[in-house]
Scaffold this motif. Sequence first.
Motif, PDB file in Angstrom:
ATOM      1  N   THR A  63       0.824  -1.213   0.000  1.00 22.32           N
ATOM      2  CA  THR A  63       0.000   0.000   0.000  1.00 22.32           C
ATOM      3  C   THR A  63       0.856   1.259   0.000  1.00 22.32           C
ATOM      4  OG1 THR A  63      -0.307  -0.151   2.408  1.00 22.32           O
ATOM      5  CG2 THR A  63      -2.053  -1.066   1.013  1.00 22.32           C
ATOM      6  N   LEU A  64       2.031   1.208   0.618  1.00 24.38           N
ATOM      7  CA  LEU A  64       2.943   2.344   0.557  1.00 24.38           C
ATOM      8  C   LEU A  64       3.413   2.563  -0.879  1.00 24.38           C
ATOM      9  CD1 LEU A  64       4.704   4.545   1.854  1.00 24.38           C
ATOM     10  CD2 LEU A  64       6.427   2.782   2.252  1.00 24.38           C
ATOM     11  N   LEU A 132      12.636   6.897  -4.556  1.00 22.54           N
ATOM     12  CA  LEU A 132      13.690   6.273  -3.755  1.00 22.54           C
ATOM     13  C   LEU A 132      13.093   5.171  -2.878  1.00 22.54           C
ATOM     14  CD1 LEU A 132      15.770   9.419  -2.737  1.00 22.54           C
ATOM     15  CD2 LEU A 132      16.451   7.610  -4.329  1.00 22.54           C
ATOM     16  N   LEU A 133      11.891   5.414  -2.336  1.00 24.67           N
ATOM     17  CA  LEU A 133      11.194   4.372  -1.568  1.00 24.67           C
ATOM     18  C   LEU A 133      10.818   3.206  -2.473  1.00 24.67           C
ATOM     19  CD1 LEU A 133       8.834   6.422   0.764  1.00 24.67           C
ATOM     20  CD2 LEU A 133      10.655   4.877   1.470  1.00 24.67           C
ATOM     21  N   VAL A 134      10.307   3.509  -3.646  1.00 23.72           N
ATOM     22  CA  VAL A 134       9.952   2.450  -4.595  1.00 23.72           C
ATOM     23  C   VAL A 134      11.188   1.627  -4.933  1.00 23.72           C
ATOM     24  CG1 VAL A 134       9.118   1.978  -6.939  1.00 23.72           C
ATOM     25  CG2 VAL A 134       7.972   3.702  -5.533  1.00 23.72           C
ATOM     26  N   ASP A 135      12.298   2.293  -5.206  1.00 28.53           N
ATOM     27  CA  ASP A 135      13.542   1.615  -5.539  1.00 28.53           C
ATOM     28  C   ASP A 135      14.018   0.713  -4.397  1.00 28.53           C
ATOM     29  OD1 ASP A 135      15.585   1.292  -7.568  1.00 28.53           O
ATOM     30  OD2 ASP A 135      16.943   2.358  -6.210  1.00 28.53           O
ATOM     31  N   ALA A 138      10.693  -2.203  -3.709  1.00 28.91           N
ATOM     32  CA  ALA A 138      10.237  -3.091  -4.781  1.00 28.91           C
ATOM     33  C   ALA A 138      11.366  -4.013  -5.225  1.00 28.91           C
ATOM     34  CB  ALA A 138       9.743  -2.260  -5.965  1.00 28.91           C
ATOM     35  N   SER A 139      10.990  -5.192  -5.701  1.00 27.00           N
ATOM     36  CA  SER A 139      12.012  -6.094  -6.228  1.00 27.00           C
ATOM     37  C   SER A 139      12.563  -5.559  -7.548  1.00 27.00           C
ATOM     38  CB  SER A 139      11.456  -7.507  -6.399  1.00 27.00           C
ATOM     39  OG  SER A 139      10.314  -7.505  -7.213  1.00 27.00           O
ATOM     40  N   HIS A 140      11.708  -4.910  -8.336  1.00 29.63           N
ATOM     41  CA  HIS A 140      12.138  -4.173  -9.526  1.00 29.63           C
ATOM     42  C   HIS A 140      11.011  -3.246  -9.952  1.00 29.63           C
ATOM     43  CE1 HIS A 140      10.576  -8.062 -10.818  1.00 29.63           C
ATOM     44  NE2 HIS A 140      10.206  -7.526 -11.952  1.00 29.63           N
ATOM     45  N   TRP A 141      11.361  -2.246 -10.765  1.00 25.71           N
ATOM     46  CA  TRP A 141      10.391  -1.250 -11.202  1.00 25.71           C
ATOM     47  C   TRP A 141      10.863  -0.641 -12.513  1.00 25.71           C
ATOM     48  CZ3 TRP A 141      11.309   4.076 -11.651  1.00 25.71           C
ATOM     49  CH2 TRP A 141      12.531   4.531 -11.134  1.00 25.71           C
ATOM     50  N   GLY A 142       9.973   0.090 -13.150  1.00 25.90           N
ATOM     51  CA  GLY A 142      10.344   0.739 -14.397  1.00 25.90           C
ATOM     52  C   GLY A 142       9.182   1.534 -14.971  1.00 25.90           C
ATOM     53  N   THR A 143       9.369   1.976 -16.196  1.00 26.37           N
ATOM     54  CA  THR A 143       8.368   2.765 -16.895  1.00 26.37           C
ATOM     55  C   THR A 143       8.201   2.210 -18.297  1.00 26.37           C
ATOM     56  OG1 THR A 143       9.125   4.730 -15.709  1.00 26.37           O
ATOM     57  CG2 THR A 143       7.742   5.101 -17.619  1.00 26.37           C
ATOM     58  N   THR A 144       6.960   2.133 -18.747  1.00 33.32           N
ATOM     59  CA  THR A 144       6.684   1.713 -20.118  1.00 33.32           C
ATOM     60  C   THR A 144       5.717   2.700 -20.761  1.00 33.32           C
ATOM     61  OG1 THR A 144       4.849   0.300 -19.433  1.00 33.32           O
ATOM     62  CG2 THR A 144       6.993  -0.750 -19.643  1.00 33.32           C
ATOM     63  N   CYS A 145       5.827   2.834 -22.061  1.00 32.59           N
ATOM     64  CA  CYS A 145       4.878   3.618 -22.853  1.00 32.59           C
ATOM     65  C   CYS A 145       4.371   2.681 -23.942  1.00 32.59           C
ATOM     66  CB  CYS A 145       5.536   4.852 -23.455  1.00 32.59           C
ATOM     67  SG  CYS A 145       5.948   6.110 -22.253  1.00 32.59           S
ATOM     68  N   ALA A 146       3.224   2.056 -23.689  1.00 35.24           N
ATOM     69  CA  ALA A 146       2.682   1.076 -24.627  1.00 35.24           C
ATOM     70  C   ALA A 146       1.993   1.733 -25.817  1.00 35.24           C
ATOM     71  CB  ALA A 146       1.709   0.155 -23.901  1.00 35.24           C
ATOM     72  N   ASP A 147       1.612   2.986 -25.647  1.00 33.29           N
ATOM     73  CA  ASP A 147       0.967   3.715 -26.733  1.00 33.29           C
ATOM     74  C   ASP A 147       1.431   5.170 -26.660  1.00 33.29           C
ATOM     75  OD1 ASP A 147      -0.822   5.338 -25.022  1.00 33.29           O
ATOM     76  OD2 ASP A 147      -1.869   3.455 -24.670  1.00 33.29           O
ATOM     77  N   CYS A 155       5.867  -1.374 -10.564  1.00 38.27           N
ATOM     78  CA  CYS A 155       6.841  -2.021  -9.689  1.00 38.27           C
ATOM     79  C   CYS A 155       6.276  -3.373  -9.279  1.00 38.27           C
ATOM     80  CB  CYS A 155       7.162  -1.167  -8.463  1.00 38.27           C
ATOM     81  SG  CYS A 155       5.820  -0.991  -7.281  1.00 38.27           S
ATOM     82  N   GLU A 156       7.148  -4.230  -8.833  1.00 35.57           N
ATOM     83  CA  GLU A 156       6.737  -5.527  -8.306  1.00 35.57           C
ATOM     84  C   GLU A 156       7.324  -5.694  -6.918  1.00 35.57           C
ATOM     85  OE1 GLU A 156       7.152  -8.959 -10.771  1.00 35.57           O
ATOM     86  OE2 GLU A 156       6.076  -8.028 -12.427  1.00 35.57           O
TER      87      GLU A 156
END
Length: 160
Positions: A63-64, A132-135, A138-147, A155-156
């Motif tokens: 939730t954080l 920085l908290l997400v990093d 999370a086990s990993h994270w990123g950004t995508t632009c599908a469109d 993040c996972e």
Amino acid sequence: MNADVARAQPTHRENAQHTTRADHFTIRLSATPRGARLARRLAAEQLDGWGWPYDTEAHHTATLLVAELAANAVRHGRVKGRDFRLTLTLYRDDDPAALRIELTDPRTDRRPPTPGTLPPASPETESGRGLLLVDALASHWGTTCADPYTKTVWCEVVLG
């Protein structure tokens, strides 16, 4: 509300390592502070319903992460009159279980730094620590632009 809960196979390229069926929750929310708060509350309720109670560390961490990404979607990804979308995907059968959190907003021109390139937060500032908290959590994270119209920050986190 614009919520959708389903059980289906993973669809994202980044989920290729997940070989199990997944539980999904998706909702569109207003790109306002109220929408960001609601994203956290709905994620908390969904996690509890999926078997991760409110008083567990995994629930608090997830939730954080939702709160931080939702706040960023509202602050940095807002376009007047456009919503943001929260998607939760639970890989219950993975060992250990994993949760993918995705926040999609309409600002493709404002992408966060890539993982591993985040500058340290200045001690004098009151903001700038969310990713920085997400990093860190999370086990990993990123950004995508599908469109060409949206970007998704994801993040996972391992729920255990």
